[in-house]
Design a protein around this motif. Structure first.
Motif, PDB file in Angstrom:
ATOM      1  N   LEU A 207       4.878  -2.100  -3.927  1.00 40.00           N
ATOM      2  CA  LEU A 207       5.523  -1.745  -2.665  1.00 40.00           C
ATOM      3  C   LEU A 207       5.398  -0.253  -2.376  1.00 40.00           C
ATOM      4  N   LEU A 217       1.039  -6.070   2.062  1.00 41.96           N
ATOM      5  CA  LEU A 217       0.912  -6.979   0.930  1.00 41.96           C
ATOM      6  C   LEU A 217       1.031  -8.403   1.465  1.00 41.96           C
ATOM      7  N   GLU A 219       1.797 -11.721   0.347  1.00 40.47           N
ATOM      8  CA  GLU A 219       2.379 -12.381  -0.827  1.00 40.47           C
ATOM      9  C   GLU A 219       2.342 -13.894  -0.647  1.00 40.47           C
ATOM     10  N   LEU A 237       8.308 -10.171  -3.763  1.00 41.13           N
ATOM     11  CA  LEU A 237       8.003  -8.900  -3.110  1.00 41.13           C
ATOM     12  C   LEU A 237       8.728  -8.796  -1.770  1.00 41.13           C
ATOM     13  N   LYS A 238       8.782  -9.913  -1.040  1.00 45.51           N
ATOM     14  CA  LYS A 238       9.433  -9.889   0.267  1.00 45.51           C
ATOM     15  C   LYS A 238      10.926  -9.637   0.143  1.00 45.51           C
ATOM     16  N   ASP A 241      11.360  -6.030  -0.160  1.00 43.80           N
ATOM     17  CA  ASP A 241      10.671  -5.281   0.888  1.00 43.80           C
ATOM     18  C   ASP A 241      11.670  -4.643   1.861  1.00 43.80           C
ATOM     19  N   VAL A 246       5.516  -6.376   3.576  1.00 44.59           N
ATOM     20  CA  VAL A 246       5.090  -7.657   3.005  1.00 44.59           C
ATOM     21  C   VAL A 246       5.037  -8.726   4.089  1.00 44.59           C
ATOM     22  N   TYR A 248       4.829 -12.619   4.101  1.00 43.94           N
ATOM     23  CA  TYR A 248       5.112 -13.649   3.098  1.00 43.94           C
ATOM     24  C   TYR A 248       4.493 -14.974   3.525  1.00 43.94           C
TER      25      TYR A 248
END
Length: 429
Positions: A207, A217, A219, A237-238, A241, A246, A248
């Motif tokens: 991140l 990103l 994901e 990751l989300k 975030d 991100v 998703y």
């Protein structure tokens, strides 16, 4: 007409990967398959499909104050381009992933593959735009990039999931050559094909790099619910975030019903127009989708929505039997490999030890290609996936992917016996 006159992706080795693997399975139907990344079929039932439809219909009756005509229209007519279960998906993400998202930032897609294509189609503006992907990588992600003419720059993997030194090197090289990295495709939980997951430190570092180098990103999270210990893993990751870095990508193929072909994308990034208007990236994806698939089947969405409602929006609760099956199969696979290939006798045969998901990677003492796979299927009645398919260059490597998701315990043991016989034959060849 010459192949050279058609789109360049058709001549790439990846174009044949999925077709070849499906054809091999069809040619050798009696072979035990460690190749298929499909969910288990032992819990399939048509009665559940009808039950989910009825549950979603009851939900809509409450939403539309008992208006049967409106309910039937919602399920059986052309539907909203961005989907009709976006609000239910948002509640599911909050319950299962502690991820708070605006339902309007969700686009319901025809499987996750469409979500990938739409996202890359929107991001690819010029020939200088590129995507990064950890190598080896899911075939479909690289294939989607090829369809939108977006070059993919490979980033080396590591036992921790990603080689950060190589990631920074690729970012610097792209900048030095005038290329713009739009996104990094990453499966943070039990990646396909490696089965490797990123720890919390690696997620936070990704991140930070995305913010520092101004890229997104992507994901992809089809396997995150299926931890071997049954406990939730690190936050997505989300969920971590805070700067909308991100996008998703979600799928119900592994957690609900693959035949429904329903996925989704969470794209809450803000897009500013020249006239000062501001919209969500999801709105831009919806515009592209309206010219591609028009909308995702409302009937298919209704089935998925019904399952979400039946389990109070928790797919963790809705996949208890499946999670246990995949866990037991993974443990049986690992025990079976240790029994058949003890390190003292077979030091050249090694494997990684994922903590969940569908896949692991077996290293063998010889390079394998599709011809070797066919021999394995024909002579030893066992299928697996050559790892060169995930590198995308067609060059044989000394690794195979094994999937534990679509076999019974008895098939798993018999398949490992067949695999051991095949490896002994080739080692001594």
């Amino acid at each position: 007409m010459m192949l050279e006159d058609l789109h360049g992706s058709l001549g790439h080795p990846l174009a044949e990967s999925m077709n070849f693997l499906n054809e091999v399975a069809q040619r050798y139907p009696d072979a035990i398959s460690f190749a298929a990344g499909r969910p288990t079929e032992q819990f399939f039932g048509i009665d559940a499909v009808h039950r989910y439809l009825d549950r979603f219909r009851e939900h809509l009756l409450a939403v539309f104050d008992g208006d049967e005509v409106q309910v039937h229209r919602e399920i059986m007519q052309y539907g909203r381009t961005k989907g009709i279960i976006h609000d239910l998906i948002a509640r599911n993400l909050m319950v299962d992933e502690n991820m708070k998202v605006d339902p309007e930032s969700i686009v319901v897609t025809v499987g996750c593959q469409e979500a990938l294509f739409l996202t890359l189609r929107v991001l690819r503006r010029t020939s200088d735009d590129v995507m990064l992907a950890v190598s080896p990588s899911y075939v479909g992600a690289v294939g989607a990039a090829q369809l939108v003419d977006m070059p993919v720059l490979p980033v080396a993997s590591s036992s921790e999931g990603i080689d950060f030194d190589d990631l920074v090197r690729q970012l610097d090289m792209a900048a030095a050559t005038g290329r713009r990295v739009r996104a990094l495709y990453v499966v943070a939980d039990f990646a396909n094909p490696s089965g490797v997951s990123l720890d919390l430190d690696a997620r936070l570092r990704l991140l930070r790099l995305a913010a520092e180098h101004d890229f997104l990103l992507l994901e992809d999270n089809p396997y995150g619910l299926f931890t071997a210990d049954g406990e939730p893993g690190p936050p997505t990751l989300k969920a971590l975030d805070s700067e909308r870095r991100v996008v998703y990508l979600g799928s119900f193929s592994k957690t609900a019903l693959p035949g429904a072909r329903v996925g989704y994308v969470v794209a809450d990034q803000r897009v500013s127009a020249a006239d000062g208007r501001e919209e969500l990236l999801a709105d831009q994806l919806g515009r592209i989708k309206s010219m591609l698939t028009v909308n995702t089947s409302p009937l298919a969405q209704a089935v998925i929505g019904g399952k979400l409602l039946e389990h109070d929006f928790s797919l963790r609760a809705g996949n208890v039997r499946e999670q246990r099956t995949y866990r037991d199969n993974l443990l049986q696979m690992l025990d079976g490999l240790r029994d058949r290939f003890p390190p003292g006798r077979y030091p050249e045969v090694t494997w990684n030890v994922p903590t969940g998901g569908f896949f692991l990677v077996l290293t063998v003492p010889f390079a394998v290609d599709d011809h070797v796979l066919e021999h394995s299927a024909r002579a030893h009645q066992v299928l697996w996936t050559p790892m060169h398919h995930f590198y995308g260059d067609g060059v044989p490597v000394k690794q195979i992917r094994l999937s534990v998701s679509h076999v019974t315990p008895a098939e798993l043991d018999a398949g490992l016996d067949n695999l051991a016989a095949f490896l002994r034959e080739y080692r001594d060849h």
